[in-house]
Motif scaffolding. Structure first.
Motif, PDB file in Angstrom:
ATOM      1  N   UNK A 118       0.827  -1.222  -0.110  1.00  0.00           N
ATOM      2  CA  UNK A 118       0.053  -0.031   0.187  1.00  0.00           C
ATOM      3  C   UNK A 118       0.706   1.249  -0.092  1.00  0.00           C
ATOM      4  N   UNK A 119       0.720   2.175  -1.253  1.00  0.00           N
ATOM      5  CA  UNK A 119       1.443   3.381  -1.180  1.00  0.00           C
ATOM      6  C   UNK A 119       0.687   4.669  -0.746  1.00  0.00           C
ATOM      7  N   UNK A 120       1.186   5.416  -0.219  1.00  0.00           N
ATOM      8  CA  UNK A 120       0.470   6.732   0.280  1.00  0.00           C
ATOM      9  C   UNK A 120       0.655   8.031  -0.716  1.00  0.00           C
ATOM     10  N   UNK A 121       2.070   8.204  -1.144  1.00  0.00           N
ATOM     11  CA  UNK A 121       2.460   9.435  -1.749  1.00  0.00           C
ATOM     12  C   UNK A 121       1.837   9.128  -3.257  1.00  0.00           C
ATOM     13  N   UNK A 122       1.987  10.566  -3.725  1.00  0.00           N
ATOM     14  CA  UNK A 122       1.585  10.664  -5.120  1.00  0.00           C
ATOM     15  C   UNK A 122       2.712  10.300  -5.997  1.00  0.00           C
ATOM     16  N   UNK A 123       3.985  10.145  -5.537  1.00  0.00           N
ATOM     17  CA  UNK A 123       5.256  10.018  -6.334  1.00  0.00           C
ATOM     18  C   UNK A 123       5.005   8.751  -7.383  1.00  0.00           C
TER      19      UNK A 123
END
Length: 284
Positions: A118-123
């Protein structure tokens, strides 16, 4: 009708004594319940604190980890492994109350990259199936995900755990101290009321104060963990919490009382002071 038992008359001594006994009994039962609550909270604080040495050791091992060399077994040891894989699915999903960008790699890939990430940033929000990514792993944890020049470091890694855990233990300990103070005050007020002596009212303890008791140590742990590591962060958490908890508790006991001092109505009104004798005529 016997004297002293009709409507509008004062209760007899026997009735007042029985009411005092019942009031004291209720006070002791409340104090016993608060004392049991304090013991439970102390047990929670102790159980949480016992995990700190292991957490600090894990944090030190994580911070000292280096990338695995070509001669090292990438499946063992504490080195940082790089696992390369291809994105199978990448989509936004609900996780609790938040939305995360969940990525799955095409099997077969070694653990822990075989689990959803699960990724949180917009990168990395532009990832799509077929993209090549590099996953950095330590033991059974995903540390970071990289795609080209963009990367994201995971949250909740071992270097972020020890100080917040210390804050949790301190929150339970602070609540236990407050429960013991409340138990002592409950019995003391009841005994003074039974003796028809003035007493200080109780300190009202509601949800806002309970949130402060929990939030301050946890926030101190998060702050300390962000600027220090290991036992230094734990000690800093304890110091910051003490600097807030001790003055806040003392000020509440001194000034945050629920009303003005007064005797308990169960014990009856306090005796009125005897009138002062009238002043005589001035001497010639």
């Amino acid at each position: 009708m016997r004297a002293g038992t009709g409507p509008g008359t004062d209760e007899g001594p026997t009735v007042r004594k029985a009411r005092k006994v019942r009031s004291l009994r209720r006070a002791w039962l409340s104090a016993a319940a608060l004392a049991l609550l304090a013991l439970g909270l102390l047990g929670v604080a102790g159980a949480v604190a016992r995990t700190l040495p292991g957490r600090v050791s894990e944090e030190r091992a994580f911070l000292s980890a280096r990338p695995c060399g070509p001669a090292q077994d990438a499946g063992a040891g504490d080195c940082l492994r790089t696992i390369r894989g291809t994105v199978q699915t990448a989509e936004s999903v609900r996780s609790g109350r938040t939305t995360v960008f969940r990525v799955r790699l095409r099997p077969p890939v070694p653990a822990p990259a075989d689990r959803p990430v699960d990724l949180d940033s917009a990168a990395l929000s532009d990832l799509k199936p077929g993209d090549e990514v590099a996953v950095t792993a330590w033991r059974d944890l995903v540390v970071a995900v990289r795609h080209g020049s963009a990367s994201e470091r995971m949250g909740g890694l071992p270097d972020e755990r020890a100080a917040p855990i210390a804050g949790t233990a301190l929150a339970a300990g602070w609540a236990a101290v407050l429960a013991l103070v409340a138990a002592f005050g409950t019995v003391r007020r009841a005994r003074r009321a039974a003796a028809r002596r003035p007493f200080t009212p109780r300190v009202r303890f509601g949800l806002p104060k309970a949130l402060v008791v929990v939030a301050v140590p946890v926030a101190a742990g998060i702050l300390s963990g962000a600027v220090r590591d290991g036992w230094t962060a734990v000690a800093m958490t304890a110091v910051l919490t003490t600097f807030v908890a001790v003055p806040a508790t003392a000020l509440a006991l001194l000034w945050d009382r629920d009303g003005s001092p007064a005797p308990d109505p169960v014990a009856g009104p306090a005796p009125e002071p005897a009138p002062e004798p009238a002043a005589g005529p001035p001497a010639d």
